[in-house]
Design a protein around this motif. Structure first.
Motif, PDB file in Angstrom:
ATOM      1  N   MET A 255       0.796  -1.246   0.043  1.00  0.00           N
ATOM      2  CA  MET A 255       0.088  -0.046   0.033  1.00  0.00           C
ATOM      3  C   MET A 255       0.969   1.318  -0.155  1.00  0.00           C
ATOM      4  SD  MET A 255      -3.089   0.996   2.732  1.00  0.00           S
ATOM      5  CE  MET A 255      -4.457   0.869   1.892  1.00  0.00           C
ATOM      6  N   ARG A 256       0.371   2.268  -0.698  1.00  0.00           N
ATOM      7  CA  ARG A 256       1.186   3.440  -0.751  1.00  0.00           C
ATOM      8  C   ARG A 256       0.731   4.314   0.535  1.00  0.00           C
ATOM      9  NH1 ARG A 256       4.069   5.294  -4.657  1.00  0.00           N
ATOM     10  NH2 ARG A 256       3.317   7.346  -4.712  1.00  0.00           N
ATOM     11  N   TYR A 257       1.658   4.996   1.069  1.00  0.00           N
ATOM     12  CA  TYR A 257       1.630   6.144   2.129  1.00  0.00           C
ATOM     13  C   TYR A 257       2.097   7.287   1.773  1.00  0.00           C
ATOM     14  CZ  TYR A 257      -0.739   3.200   5.582  1.00  0.00           C
ATOM     15  OH  TYR A 257      -1.868   2.256   6.330  1.00  0.00           O
ATOM     16  N   GLU A 258       1.397   8.278   2.496  1.00  0.00           N
ATOM     17  CA  GLU A 258       2.253   9.784   2.477  1.00  0.00           C
ATOM     18  C   GLU A 258       2.142  10.212   4.049  1.00  0.00           C
ATOM     19  OE1 GLU A 258      -0.398  13.714   1.790  1.00  0.00           O
ATOM     20  OE2 GLU A 258       0.009  12.852  -0.264  1.00  0.00           O
ATOM     21  N   ILE A 259       3.285  10.523   4.105  1.00  0.00           N
ATOM     22  CA  ILE A 259       3.867  10.826   5.689  1.00  0.00           C
ATOM     23  C   ILE A 259       4.324  12.338   5.451  1.00  0.00           C
ATOM     24  CG2 ILE A 259       5.014  10.601   7.723  1.00  0.00           C
ATOM     25  CD1 ILE A 259       5.272   7.634   6.694  1.00  0.00           C
ATOM     26  N   ARG A 260       3.399  13.257   6.173  1.00  0.00           N
ATOM     27  CA  ARG A 260       3.863  14.758   6.305  1.00  0.00           C
ATOM     28  C   ARG A 260       4.412  15.129   7.779  1.00  0.00           C
ATOM     29  NH1 ARG A 260       1.207  18.345   2.560  1.00  0.00           N
ATOM     30  NH2 ARG A 260      -0.181  16.884   1.443  1.00  0.00           N
ATOM     31  N   VAL A 261       5.526  15.627   7.444  1.00  0.00           N
ATOM     32  CA  VAL A 261       6.744  15.903   8.581  1.00  0.00           C
ATOM     33  C   VAL A 261       6.815  17.554   8.664  1.00  0.00           C
ATOM     34  CG1 VAL A 261       9.008  15.736   9.483  1.00  0.00           C
ATOM     35  CG2 VAL A 261       7.953  13.860   8.120  1.00  0.00           C
ATOM     36  N   ASP A 262       6.524  18.082   9.981  1.00  0.00           N
ATOM     37  CA  ASP A 262       6.840  19.422  10.097  1.00  0.00           C
ATOM     38  C   ASP A 262       8.072  20.119   9.643  1.00  0.00           C
ATOM     39  OD1 ASP A 262       5.836  22.025  11.056  1.00  0.00           O
ATOM     40  OD2 ASP A 262       6.645  21.694  12.780  1.00  0.00           O
ATOM     41  N   GLY A 263       8.122  20.944   8.958  1.00  0.00           N
ATOM     42  CA  GLY A 263       9.624  21.495   8.575  1.00  0.00           C
ATOM     43  C   GLY A 263      10.234  20.772   7.271  1.00  0.00           C
ATOM     44  N   HIS A 264      11.479  21.542   6.887  1.00  0.00           N
ATOM     45  CA  HIS A 264      11.983  20.982   5.702  1.00  0.00           C
ATOM     46  C   HIS A 264      13.124  19.999   6.184  1.00  0.00           C
ATOM     47  CE1 HIS A 264      11.030  24.550   2.874  1.00  0.00           C
ATOM     48  NE2 HIS A 264      10.056  24.362   3.715  1.00  0.00           N
ATOM     49  N   MET A 265      12.984  18.836   5.688  1.00  0.00           N
ATOM     50  CA  MET A 265      14.075  17.881   6.206  1.00  0.00           C
ATOM     51  C   MET A 265      15.244  17.980   5.049  1.00  0.00           C
ATOM     52  SD  MET A 265      11.802  14.539   6.393  1.00  0.00           S
ATOM     53  CE  MET A 265      13.146  13.272   6.695  1.00  0.00           C
TER      54      MET A 265
ATOM     55  N   ARG B 206       8.696  15.453  13.682  1.00  0.00           N
ATOM     56  CA  ARG B 206       7.531  15.593  14.121  1.00  0.00           C
ATOM     57  C   ARG B 206       6.368  15.234  12.943  1.00  0.00           C
ATOM     58  NH1 ARG B 206       2.741  18.951  15.147  1.00  0.00           N
ATOM     59  NH2 ARG B 206       3.737  20.740  14.195  1.00  0.00           N
ATOM     60  N   VAL B 207       5.459  14.211  13.208  1.00  0.00           N
ATOM     61  CA  VAL B 207       4.641  13.779  12.115  1.00  0.00           C
ATOM     62  C   VAL B 207       3.545  14.641  12.141  1.00  0.00           C
ATOM     63  CG1 VAL B 207       3.346  11.957  11.296  1.00  0.00           C
ATOM     64  CG2 VAL B 207       5.830  11.519  11.955  1.00  0.00           C
ATOM     65  N   VAL B 208       3.105  15.527  11.080  1.00  0.00           N
ATOM     66  CA  VAL B 208       1.902  16.120  11.250  1.00  0.00           C
ATOM     67  C   VAL B 208       0.739  15.209  10.815  1.00  0.00           C
ATOM     68  CG1 VAL B 208       0.841  18.123  10.172  1.00  0.00           C
ATOM     69  CG2 VAL B 208       3.107  18.200  10.733  1.00  0.00           C
ATOM     70  N   GLU B 209       1.068  14.338   9.525  1.00  0.00           N
ATOM     71  CA  GLU B 209      -0.304  13.665   9.188  1.00  0.00           C
ATOM     72  C   GLU B 209       0.186  12.578   8.276  1.00  0.00           C
ATOM     73  OE1 GLU B 209      -4.060  14.049   6.201  1.00  0.00           O
ATOM     74  OE2 GLU B 209      -2.373  15.917   6.083  1.00  0.00           O
TER      75      GLU B 209
END
Length: 65
Positions: A1-11, A56-59
């Motif tokens: 399954m494909r996932y999308e993980i949003r992280v706060d800030g620019h990695m 920090r994971v946002v979503e």
């Protein structure tokens, strides 16, 4: 399954290389990691890796195909 993980800030490039199985894009003050996740254990491993790096994971959600 494909996932999308949003992280706060620019990695940084060095941090994104910590996730070679995922692609990434930076937008609106967040880094979006996305790609195929093999199973639940893989997903929890990704989240643990993010946490250990102090990110920090946002979503997190399944991504459309």
């Amino acid at each position: 399954m494909r996932y999308e993980i949003r992280v706060d800030g620019h990695m940084s490039e060095a941090l994104t290389k910590t996730f070679p199985e995922l692609d990434h894009v930076v937008m609106w003050g967040q880094t979006v990691l996305f790609g195929h996740v093999v199973d639940e254990a893989h997903l929890y491993g990704l989240l643990a890796r993010l946490r250990s790096l102090g990110l920090r994971v946002v979503e997190m959600r399944p991504a459309p195909r």
